[in-house]
Design a protein around this motif. Structure first.
Motif, short mmCIF file in Angstrom:
data_model
loop_
_atom_site.label_atom_id
_atom_site.label_comp_id
_atom_site.label_asym_id
_atom_site.label_seq_id
_atom_site.Cartn_x
_atom_site.Cartn_y
_atom_site.Cartn_z
N PHE A 37 66.33 12.97 25.59
CA PHE A 37 65.60 12.70 26.82
C PHE A 37 64.82 11.41 26.62
O PHE A 37 64.68 10.93 25.51
N ARG A 38 64.32 10.86 27.72
CA ARG A 38 63.48 9.67 27.60
C ARG A 38 62.39 9.70 28.66
O ARG A 38 62.52 10.33 29.71
N GLN A 39 61.32 8.98 28.35
CA GLN A 39 60.21 8.90 29.29
C GLN A 39 59.67 7.48 29.29
O GLN A 39 59.20 6.98 28.25
N LYS A 43 56.44 7.45 34.37
CA LYS A 43 57.54 8.23 34.94
C LYS A 43 57.67 9.57 34.22
O LYS A 43 57.15 9.76 33.12
N GLU A 44 58.39 10.48 34.86
CA GLU A 44 58.63 11.78 34.25
C GLU A 44 59.72 11.68 33.19
O GLU A 44 60.57 10.79 33.24
N ARG A 45 59.68 12.61 32.26
CA ARG A 45 60.72 12.66 31.25
C ARG A 45 62.05 13.01 31.92
O ARG A 45 62.11 13.88 32.79
N GLU A 46 63.12 12.32 31.50
CA GLU A 46 64.41 12.55 32.12
C GLU A 46 65.50 12.77 31.08
O GLU A 46 65.43 12.25 29.96
N ALA A 92 61.94 3.00 27.06
CA ALA A 92 61.28 4.30 27.16
C ALA A 92 61.04 4.85 25.75
O ALA A 92 61.54 4.30 24.77
N TYR A 94 62.16 7.76 23.51
CA TYR A 94 63.32 8.66 23.47
C TYR A 94 63.00 9.86 22.59
O TYR A 94 62.51 9.70 21.46
N TYR A 95 63.30 11.04 23.13
CA TYR A 95 63.01 12.29 22.44
C TYR A 95 64.29 13.06 22.13
O TYR A 95 65.16 13.22 23.01
N TRP A 110 61.28 19.97 20.47
CA TRP A 110 61.24 18.53 20.74
C TRP A 110 60.83 17.76 19.49
O TRP A 110 60.05 18.25 18.67
N GLY A 113 59.37 11.64 19.28
CA GLY A 113 59.74 10.48 20.09
C GLY A 113 59.82 9.19 19.29
O GLY A 113 59.13 9.02 18.29
#
Length: 120
Positions: A37-39, A43-46, A92, A94-95, A110, A113
């Motif tokens: 995922f990335r944030q 912005k929200e995490r996507e 972003a 990245y997670y 998780w 990051g």
């Protein structure tokens, strides 16, 4: 205790490449769907990408299809994200995440990051 540790982030020019790696301390690593995922700031995490426990099925968000490739090595408990043709909008944190299904991931774990910055 489950730990996910990302590495490989950094600063790259647009059009360049980076490879992110995630080392997982999970005894049953090959039973988890793994993903990224990335944030971005403000912005929200996507969701970015996911890979099934066997590696036979992958899923990507539309904006990274054809540019990013997710892979895993169950013998080493690692998952990687090869990112090519990077764009400034890929910037972003990245997670790495471990979940139970490839459709929604439903992450239970998780990583901390890793920052990816793409300059124009």
């Amino acid at each position: 205790q489950v730990q996910l540790v990302e590495s490989g982030g950094g600063l790259v020019q647009a059009g360049g490449s980076l490879r992110l790696s995630c080392a997982a301390s999970i005894r049953t690593f090959n039973m988890y769907v793994m993903g990224w995922f990335r944030q971005a700031p403000g912005k929200e995490r996507e969701f970015v990408a996911a890979i099934s426990w066997s590696g036979s099925t992958t899923r990507y968000r539309d904006s990274v299809k054809g540019r990013f490739t997710i892979s895993r090595d169950n013998a080493k408990n690692t998952v990687s994200l090869q990112m090519n043709s990077l764009k400034p909008e890929d910037t972003a944190v990245y997670y790495c995440a471990a979940g139970n299904n490839i459709a929604t991931m439903n992450p239970g774990y998780w990583g901390q990051g890793t920052q990816v910055t793409v300059s124009s």
